[in-house]
Every structure is written in structure tokens, then in C-alpha cells.
Design an enzyme around this catalytic site. Structure first.
Site, PDB file in Angstrom:
ATOM      1  N   LYS A  49       0.757  39.390  23.573  1.00 48.42           N
ATOM      2  CA  LYS A  49       0.767  40.303  22.783  1.00 48.42           C
ATOM      3  C   LYS A  49      -0.592  40.430  22.418  1.00 48.42           C
ATOM      4  CE  LYS A  49       2.937  38.337  18.709  1.00 48.42           C
ATOM      5  NZ  LYS A  49       3.631  38.800  18.137  1.00 48.42           N
ATOM      6  N   HIS A  55       6.445  35.157  24.341  1.00 48.90           N
ATOM      7  CA  HIS A  55       6.843  33.856  24.571  1.00 48.90           C
ATOM      8  C   HIS A  55       7.854  33.973  24.744  1.00 48.90           C
ATOM      9  CE1 HIS A  55       5.604  33.673  19.958  1.00 48.90           C
ATOM     10  NE2 HIS A  55       6.865  33.315  20.491  1.00 48.90           N
ATOM     11  N   LYS A 107      11.654  31.507  26.155  1.00 46.45           N
ATOM     12  CA  LYS A 107      12.739  30.383  25.224  1.00 46.45           C
ATOM     13  C   LYS A 107      14.211  30.007  26.322  1.00 46.45           C
ATOM     14  CE  LYS A 107      10.969  30.563  20.672  1.00 46.45           C
ATOM     15  NZ  LYS A 107      10.798  29.401  20.789  1.00 46.45           N
ATOM     16  N   ASP A 163       4.325  43.670  15.385  1.00 44.24           N
ATOM     17  CA  ASP A 163       3.557  42.811  15.361  1.00 44.24           C
ATOM     18  C   ASP A 163       4.687  42.027  16.524  1.00 44.24           C
ATOM     19  OD1 ASP A 163       2.121  40.101  16.119  1.00 44.24           O
ATOM     20  OD2 ASP A 163       3.007  38.942  13.785  1.00 44.24           O
ATOM     21  N   HIS A 185       9.355  40.922  20.274  1.00 43.56           N
ATOM     22  CA  HIS A 185       9.823  40.350  20.539  1.00 43.56           C
ATOM     23  C   HIS A 185      11.690  41.099  20.182  1.00 43.56           C
ATOM     24  CE1 HIS A 185       6.436  37.592  20.677  1.00 43.56           C
ATOM     25  NE2 HIS A 185       6.778  38.054  19.518  1.00 43.56           N
ATOM     26  N   LYS A 234       7.759  38.010   7.324  1.00 40.36           N
ATOM     27  CA  LYS A 234       7.205  37.042   6.840  1.00 40.36           C
ATOM     28  C   LYS A 234       7.335  36.166   5.368  1.00 40.36           C
ATOM     29  CE  LYS A 234       3.095  37.626   9.299  1.00 40.36           C
ATOM     30  NZ  LYS A 234       3.175  36.504  10.118  1.00 40.36           N
TER      31      LYS A 234
END
Lengths: 357, 507
Positions: free
Chosen positions: B169, B199, B203, B256, B261, B359
């Protein structure tokens, strides 16, 4: 934390386990199986250490059953159970109970173990040494879905292999078989690399190492070609040589850790094939708890059908010093100079003979 | 290949899936991702015996390195970051196939040298012409690298060999750029030869969503609008943008994180049962559910974005986003985003999905919380159930992977008082402490050609279709709300849920 109990019973041990868990503040248990280790005092420490290491991958309740030897007639009539309960940091990621059986209760170990099994979770019994000849019908073995023995630790490994084949029950398994998984995996990968037909195989390794026989039997069973077992100084397995219609495939491990894979017409490649610790073997063994049909099939192939009478098409680089042993084991019958084609027939003849015995 | 191999048997479950003869070429090999994740993952795979004999690793970067320097760099990265213990014999196996090619992305000579290296490896290591190209490079370099691969014949699959492209990405920054990127990539590599790494999908816990839902009977019957009140999907980070100002400014949290995700996690949570666990069937169901996602009517009311302001985060003083190095003091980039989505199908109609990411939040956590409706009737009086919340199933993706079930239980004592309790399943407690890293699984899957865990072109484009209108609305209206570092986001986000009579979980 550790709790020592002398002259105790299974229900007191259960209480101690709950008490231990409360004391360290983790009343919930996520353990996935009960591992019962049946051993003598001498081997208990190493076996428990391996089990604790393996418990990092498979959190389990580990019950170590140590049968103490009674040294006098009076000892034999008295019966006593001592226990050592370990939870928290002392017991890997699970719980451990070391059970010491004295006197008559030695013959009734299952009565102690049964109340201590985790509800619903599968049970695995492991005999590091002195495994019963028929594990499935052993009172402790009967409690388990999976029975792990180790022919490597036996006095006469090869004979024991035959005995295991006779009494095989789904769920039986042997650490000598677990030891060769990396070899099997690498040999399968080697055959992925070339399209060829295997004509004959030689498995070379130290004497009294049943892993060599198991690997040889697996190859013979899968490939349906004559397989010769030859001897070397070790350590463990040292080489597998496959003669194929496109040349030789050799997996050679002289030093017990780094092997070389040579395929005719391709460059030699280094392959990591380290001999593994018991903890790793146990961890692999606990990964799947369903019957291992491939093991059963290899085991039932029969040690006596290895080393068929026909000479294996001679490898270019013949290792020295193993000829004699092979010759002794082989039944000398077929003419020496036979072409490659009838090899299979001869192998079948040998097989029939073996079956008729 | 393996079908004719007599030593392979599906019943033989001990034998691991080993990749066939192959090699991996990493572009941008000097980067952080390569050092911290890719190289260690390659070593861990080798250590677990899952790489084929002769596996080769080729690094491509601008730095003036010899093969030995590259090997030394990999050695250090592996020692520092690998999950499994360092073993000399495994290293000896790997080092034989390590090569380094020096050059820039527009340097034709370098790509010729790369081709020479690959041909040499085919001879020396028997890699059989099978190579995966891992593009760990900034998005603006994608097109040039892809074109160079084409120009120098590196993408050609000849005589049964394969060439695959692995890309990271971001897959574009909106629908249009994503389509362009897809065009560039697919011009050179077939759609089944392109692997997009998300990713999260590598998992264990994320794969476990499927196991939890479709291998059990007790969850699926209540996994619908009749029982579920709403779903919250959270991905919180405690760090700021660090040194990534250049990349982050102008992109923001929603592009992002939510685009890839969170929408992937949502798709796995909401999708119908796939016909089988193969790549096509999974992609079909994920595409269906992403296609059914509906945006809120009033984007101002049901979306919130924020920027972290100065504050204290976990005992350390943190600067605000606008004061970070390299950030324009007037930047409108979001470091926090919360959106409400609905899924228009029979299973989910009327059940809101709240997605949030940010964040510098309270702590690092990713989780999916399925919150259930209150019991329709309670025989207990109001005082008894005063402290009882809604039942919930929480899938903790990271850290401390596991599943929590929350339900009411009687408090010991003489009076009837019911309070929430948690029942917990922790991965680390029931299975391996050392479950494989996501990148191990994903690299192995690339080498095996197994595309189950990789989002497809359609999924990427659908995700942009969901996010684009929100980004456009934000561009035109207002500014990001400010929230103090170390808190759980701006008050506007709390108000957004309050209006629906709900509240955010504290993860």
C-alpha cells in the site's frame, strides 16, 4: 509457585491446582491438552524440561507419572502417592503435576491420572523410555487420543519397530518418525524440482537408529521401488541416494546439521537439516492429534522387506564400508546381472516371501 | 509439478507446504520495511524449513554494495529482528543464494545486470526462472520499476516458469489514481500474478475471523440485524507520524488505514459464507459486501476527522501534528478519522458499522467489536441491571491477539445485581506463543502462488469508491478537529455516536 503434597489423593491435588491458580491471579485456563508423561525417576527431569519448552507452543497441563521402585516386600504392600504441583513461571505456560507412585498404586496409575485430566481437552501420553508393547491397551494409554513412544530409546530398536507394526492402533506415533520430518520434506521438495522416475533408493545412517528404517520404509512404501538400508558412523541419518532415470539425487548430511542436495544436471545446494531437540519433536507431535496414516502405512511396510536381494543400480560415488552389512541382510537369490526393468517384480517377490513368514 | 510427485500425499500432514524452486527480488532493499520485516521473514521461513533448497534473495538498491555487504546487512537485520533463533546452518543455506544489484530505477544497465543475476542464479541455484519482484518502493516509483521490468524482459514467463509482482500500500490515493496504477501493473503482469500486500490479512487473528464465524455454530445465527446493534472497528496507534511527514501529509489517516485495513476487516466481518476457502470464492464474497456498502446521507453529521494537538502520551510529552517537522502549519491532513457506514443487504440493513483510526491515541490497539442489542425483556428490575451494558464479542487483532465475550453475570451477594464480565480467549494462551509473522505467511503465499489473503483489483477500487466522496466532502468543508495527544480522539467523534444513542468502546 510450587505446592508439595505428601501421601495425597487426586482430589487434594485438584484443590491445590485451583489454589495455585488463584494465588498467581489467573483463574481462567486456556490450556489445550493434557500431556501425561510416564517415566522413571532417571528420565523425568529431561522429559519434563522438554515438555515445558513445548508448552510454549501448546499450553498444557503436564502430568508426570513416576513409578517408584519398591525395594522391600513391605514397601510393595504399602501404597503412597506424593505430588508436586507447579503453576506459573515454574511450569512453562501451563500447569505441571509431578506424581510419584509408591507401592501398590504403581499398578493403578490410571486411577490417579483420570481425575486430573482437563475437561474435554485431548489427552496425549508420552513414554520417553520403556513404552508398553501395546500402548493402546495400556491402562494409561487407553485414556489418550495420542500415544507417543520412542523406539530410539529401545534396547533393540529394529525389533521394536516390528512389534509396533503388529500392535499399531490409530493414534500411535513414534518420535523416531517425528525426527525424520525435515528429511522427508526435503526429499519431497527434491522430487518437486525434477520430473523423473525413481528406480532405487539407498538410506544410510548409524546402526540402531530406527529413524533410518522408518525413512527407508516410507520411501519404499511411497515409491514402490527397492530400498536398501546401509550403515555409517552417523550422527543419525547421513545420506539418502535415489537412482532415477535422469541420474542421481543425493541428500548428504555428514555433520548432523548442514546437508548438501545434489541433483544430476543441477548445481549442488546447501540445506539446513539440523538434528532437533526433544522439545521441538514433542511440539511437532502435539500439533496434530489425529491418527497419522502415513506413519501407519510406512510402519506396516515392514522392516523385513527392506534390502531386497537385487543389487541397487550402482551409484557413481559408492561410499565404502557398508557393503558387508547390506549383503548380510539381503537374501541372495536373483542373478547378479539383471536389467533395471524387472526390479519391481523382484521386490514384489521378496514382499510375498516376507508376508508368508 | 507436485501432483506427480510420489512422495507428496495430502494425508501426510506433517510435510509442510514448501515453495517450489524460486527466488525473491526486493526493490528498495535498504528501506525500513525490508530490514525490519522482509529479511527477517525470509530467514524465519528458511529456519522453519519452508523455503526450497537453492532459494535466492536478490537485493536491488542505489547503495554501492558488494554481495558481501548485502549479506552482512541481511545478517544484522536477521539477528536483530528475526522471530526464531539464529542458526548458523540455516544462514549458510541462505547466503549461497544472496546477490546484490546496484543501480537506480531508471538505469537500464542495472536492470540488465539484474537479468544477468537472475540467469546466473537459475544456473547456480536452480531457481528455475521463478522469481517474485517485491516493490518496497515509494508509490511514484511503481510505474518506472514496472516498465523497466517489462522492457528488460524480466516479467516474461517462459517455459512454465512464473514471474510475480508484490506491491505494498498505498494502492493509489483515490479511485482514479488506483485505476491508473492497476492499469500500469496489469499491462505487464497478469491479474493472478499481482499480489497486493495488506499485512493485516496475514495476521492469525484476522484469518481466525473466518474460522470463528464459519467453523462454529454458536456465532453465525446471531451475526445479523436481528441481534447485532452495531459494529465498531478500531485501529489506534500511540505514535505520531515520526519521520514520515513527506509521505503522510496530504494522505491522512483515512486513506492510509481505512481504505485498506479497516474496510478489509469490515468485509471479513460482514461477508456471507464463501462457497469454499479458495481465493476466487473469498474475493467474490468480499466484493459483494463492499459493493453493498452505503455512505451516510449527511457526511458532515456521520464522519469526523481530527488532528492530534500537543499533549502527554503515555508519560511523554508529544508535539501536535501541525508542529511536526516538515508539516505545513495550515495542513488539513487528518490524523484521526471516524466514519459510519451501512451495509445494504438483508443481513445488515440498519446496522451501523463505525470505523475509526488515529495516531497518538491512548494506546496501540486494533480490534473488531460486535455489539449486541439489549435483551428484549428483562425479568430483573431496573436497579438490578443498572450496571449491565450490551453484550459484545470483541476480536482483538493486535496486540494480545484473542477474542473476548462480554456478558452480564450476577455479583455474588444477597441482592440481585448484574454486572458485565469478560470471558477471554487469548491466542498466546491456547496456542503458540510464537505464531508466525504476517509477512512470513504472505511471502510464502506469494512463492506458492496462493492469493487467498491478498486483496484484488476490484476490492481496491471498491474501497476507493467508498472513501472518495468522504475525502471530497472533507476537502470542501471545514477543518479537522483538534484532539489532545494521548486521548481517544476528538469530542466530535463521541458526539457523533451519542447522536445515535451509542458510545465508543474504550479498547
Amino acid at each position: 509457585m510450587k505446592i508439595d503434597l505428601t501421601d495425597t489423593t487426586a482430589s487434594k491435588i485438584n484443590k491445590a491446582l485451583v489454589q495455585g491458580r488463584r494465588a498467581i491471579g489467573t483463574p481462567a485456563v486456556g490450556m489445550v491438552l493434557t500431556l501425561v508423561i510416564v517415566t522413571d525417576e532417571e528420565n523425568a527431569y529431561d522429559a519434563l524440561k522438554a515438555a515445558n519448552d513445548a508448552s510454549h507452543e501448546h499450553p498444557s497441563r503436564t502430568l508426570v507419572v513416576i513409578k517408584r521402585v519398591s525395594r522391600s516386600p513391605r514397601d510393595r504392600t504399602q501404597s503412597r502417592l506424593d505430588a508436586e504441583v507447579r503453576v506459573g513461571a515454574d511450569a512453562g505456560t501451563g500447569e505441571t503435576v509431578v506424581l510419584r507412585l509408591h507401592g501398590e498404586v504403581v499398578h493403578h496409575a490410571q486411577s490417579v491420572v483420570l481425575p486430573l485430566l482437563l475437561p474435554d481437552a485431548p489427552v496425549v501420553v508420552w513414554w520417553p523410555v520403556n513404552a508398553p508393547l501395546d500402548p493402546a491397551n495400556d491402562p494409561l494409554g487407553a485414556l489418550a487420543q495420542r500415544r507417543v513412544t520412542d523406539t530410539y530409546a529401545a534396547e533393540q530398536p529394529v525389533r521394536e519397530l516390528s512389534a509396533r507394526a503388529d500392535t499399531y492402533t490409530p493414534g500411535d506415533t513414534d518420535l523416531s518418525w517425528t525426527r525424520i520430518t525435515p528429511w522427508r520434506s526435503m526429499l519431497a521438495a527434491a522430487l518437486d524440482q525434477v520430473t523423473c522416475e525413481v528406480k532405487a533408493v539407498e538410506v544410510e545412517g548409524e546402526e540402531f537408529n530406527p529413524s533410518c528404517e522408518l525413512l527407508a520404509m516410507w520411501l519404499a512404501d511411497r515409491l514402490d521401488v527397492p530400498v536398501r538400508r546401509s550403515l555409517s558412523g552417523g550422527p543419525g541419518l547421513t545420506a539418502v541416494r535415489m537412482a532415477t532415470n535422469t541420474g542421481q539425487i543425493v541428500l548428504d548430511r555428514a555433520d548432523g546439521s548442514l546437508a548438501t542436495l545434489s541433483i544430476q544436471g543441477q548445481p549442488d545446494r546447501a540445506v539446513a537439516l539440523k538434528r532437533r531437540e526433544t522439545a521441538e519433536l514433542i511440539a511437532e507431535e502435539l500439533r496434530r492429534l489425529d491418527p497419522d496414516d502415513t506413519y501407519a502405512s510406512a510402519l506396516r511396510f515392514g522392516v523385513e522387506r527392506l534390502n531386497p536381494s537385487l543389487p541397487v543400480p550402482e551409484p557413481e560415488v559408492a561410499p565404502k564400508g557398508e557393503e558387508a552389512a547390506v549383503e548380510a541382510a539381503a537374501e541372495a537369490s536373483a542373478p547378479e546381472a539383471q536389467a533395471e526393468a524387472p526390479v519391481n517384480d523382484a521386490a514384489e517377490n521378496t514382499a510375498k516371501k516376507a508376508a508368508a513368514k | 509439478m507436485s501432483s506427480s510427485n510420489p512422495l507428496r500425499d495430502p494425508a501426510d500432514r506433517r510435510l509442510p507446504r514448501i515453495a517450489g524452486p524460486s527466488g525473491l527480488v526486493i526493490f528498495g532493499v535498504t528501506g525500513d520495511l525490508s530490514r525490519k520485516k522482509l529479511m527477517p521473514a525470509v530467514y524465519d521461513l528458511a529456519n522453519r524449513g519452508l523455503l526450497p533448497p537453492g532459494f535466492s534473495l536478490v537485493g536491488f538498491a542505489r547503495r554501492e554494495w558488494q554481495h558481501e555487504d548485502f549479506a552482512a546487512e541481511v545478517h544484522d537485520a536477521v539477528k536483530e529482528h528475526a522471530r526464531t533463533p539464529f542458526r548458523e546452518e540455516v544462514w549458510q543455506q541462505l547466503i549461497q543464494g544472496m546477490r546484490f544489484v546496484q543501480g537506480t530505477f531508471d538505469d537500464d544497465d542495472a536492470f540488465e545486470r539484474l537479468r544477468g543475476t537472475i540467469e546466473e542464479l537459475d544456473k547456480a541455484q536452480g531457481t528455475g526462472g521463478n522469481f517474485a519482484f517485491y516493490l518496497s518502493v515509494p508509490p511514484r516509483s511503481f510505474p518506472v520499476v514496472i516498465q523497466q521490468l517489462k522492457k528488460h524482459g524480466l516479467a516474461d514467463q517462459t517455459g512454465g516458469s512464473w514471474r510475480r509482482a508484490v506491491i505494498e500500500k498505498p494502492f493509489g490515493h483515490d479511485l482514479k489514481s488506483a485505476e491508473e496504477l492497476n492499469k500500469v501493473v496489469h499491462e505487464v503482469f497478469g491479474s493472478d500474478q499481482v499480489f497486493r500486500i495488506d499485512h493485516y490479512l496475514g495476521k492469525e487473528t484476522v484469518q481466525n475471523i473466518l474460522a470463528l464465524r464459519f467453523a462454529n455454530t454458536m456465532f453465525e445465527p446471531i451475526w445479523n440485524r436481528s441481534f447485532v446493534d452495531h459494529v465498531q472497528i478500531t485501529m489506534a496507534e500511540d505514535i505520531g507520524i515520526g519521520g514520515r511527514a513527506g509521505y503522510y501529509d496530504g494522505i491522512g489517516a483515512a486513506r492510509d488505514v481505512i481504505q485498506n485495513h479497516l474496510l478489509q476487516l469490515m468485509a471479513l466481518t460482514a461477508m456471507e459464507e464463501p462457497a469454499s476457502f479458495d481465493a476466487d470464492a473469498l474475493a467474490a464474497e468480499k466484493t459483494k459486501v463492499l459493493g453493498a456498502v452505503r455512505l451516510p446521507r449527511d457526511l458532515g453529521r456521520d464522519t469526523v476527522r481530527g488532528q492530534y494537538a500537543a499533549g502527554w502520551q503515555g508519560g511523554e510529552k508529544a508535539v501536535g501534528y501541525l508542529e511536526e517537522d516538515g508539516i505545513d502549519a495550515k495542513s488539513k491532513t487528518d490524523t484521526y478519522a471516524a466514519i459510519k457506514l451501512e451495509v445494504d443487504n438483508r443481513r445488515w440493513a440498519g446496522v451501523p458499522f463505525y470505523l475509526r483510526t488515529g495516531k497518538r491515541l491512548g494506546r496501540r490497539v486494533t480490534e473488531i467489536a460486535v455489539v449486541f442489542q439489549r435483551a428484549p425483556h428483562s425479568p430483573f428490575d431496573h436497579t438490578a441491571t443498572e450496571e449491565l451494558g450490551k453484550n459484545a464479542i470483541v476480536i482483538r487483532v493486535q496486540p494480545d491477539e484473542g477474542v473476548t465475550v462480554r456478558f452480564g453475570s450476577k455479583v455474588p451477594g444477597t441482592s440481585m445485581e448484574i454486572r458485565d464480565v469478560s470471558m477471554d480467549f487469548a491466542y498466546g494462551e491456547s496456542f503458540t506463543e510464537s505464531s508466525p509473522e504476517a509477512y512470513e505467511r504472505l511471502i510464502l503465499d506469494v512463492l506458492l502462488g496462493d492469493s487467498n489473503l491478498f486483496p484484488r483489483t476490484e476490492e481496491v477500487e471498491l474501497s476507493w469508491q467508498i472513501l472518495d466522496p468522504i475525502e471530497q466532502y472533507w476537502d470542501k468543508n471545514g477543518r479537522p478537529a483538534q484532539y489532545a495527544s494521548g486521548t481517544w480522539g476528538p469530542v466530535e467523534a463521541d458526539e457523533m455516536l451519542e447522536r445515535d444513542g451509542r458510545s465508543w468502546r474504550r479498547p
